[in-house]
Design a protein around this motif. Sequence first.
Motif, PDB file in Angstrom:
ATOM      1  N   ILE A   8       0.833  -1.212   0.000  1.00 58.87           N
ATOM      2  CA  ILE A   8       0.000   0.000   0.000  1.00 58.87           C
ATOM      3  C   ILE A   8       0.863   1.255   0.000  1.00 58.87           C
ATOM      4  O   ILE A   8       0.679   2.159  -0.823  1.00 58.87           O
ATOM      5  N   THR A   9       1.805   1.332   0.930  1.00 58.68           N
ATOM      6  CA  THR A   9       2.639   2.539   1.027  1.00 58.68           C
ATOM      7  C   THR A   9       3.594   2.657  -0.149  1.00 58.68           C
ATOM      8  O   THR A   9       4.041   3.758  -0.481  1.00 58.68           O
ATOM      9  N   THR A  41      -2.477   5.984   1.929  1.00 59.34           N
ATOM     10  CA  THR A  41      -1.188   5.334   1.644  1.00 59.34           C
ATOM     11  C   THR A  41      -0.141   5.649   2.702  1.00 59.34           C
ATOM     12  O   THR A  41       0.997   5.197   2.592  1.00 59.34           O
TER      13      THR A  41
END
Length: 229
Positions: A23-24, A77
């Motif tokens: 996600i990040t 994020t």
Amino acid sequence: MSLGALRPSPLVEQATEHLRDQITGGEWAVGTKLPGETTLAKLLGVGRSTVREALRALAGAGLVQARQGSGVFVIATKPKEDWSTQLRRAAITDVYEVRLLVEVEAAQLAAQRRTEEDVTVLHGALARRRDAANDGDAAFVAADIALHRAVVDAAHNPVLTGLFAEFVPVLERRLLDLVELLGLRSADANHGDAGHADLVSAVEQGDPEAAGRALRNELQQTLALLHSL
């Protein structure tokens, strides 16, 4: 997409880390629906229960949100900061404003709820603060915080006690900086003794208004100095 096989333990932590990295790192943008639990379990090589716990951790970090009947979607994020992190980054003036809200109320409650044991602890804390005036700044600051903690403890409210405990690491560092920055002990090594004595006396006498006033005056004086810099 291959996420890579995981080591046997701790599986939940590893699954959470792998999904967080996706996600990040931009693999799953905001608004993206994540693969289902069964698919994620196969990709990670773990059971569905492990995936479920990992998704709960990500939801707690503010990265994903489950939508009834639709699935789990990415909503950010970057993980949201927890309370401790926010405190560490907060301006000292902001910290003192919150101290006013928390500790003044705690002092008033302490005056209403204190026990004989609490009063004994408070007098002991005041005596140690006075003794610490002959020591270095670190010892004096630690004794000062211990006295404030004793007041909060005397309120017998576990939420207030826990909240103040979160402040302590930040207070220790910031108060040391304040003592040096403002030269609070240059003229009086036992800075604020009279106000703290008034606070202890008010709690002992069971006077909520006087206890709140004594603590409010102390914190507001320091806050005014900070705003004047």
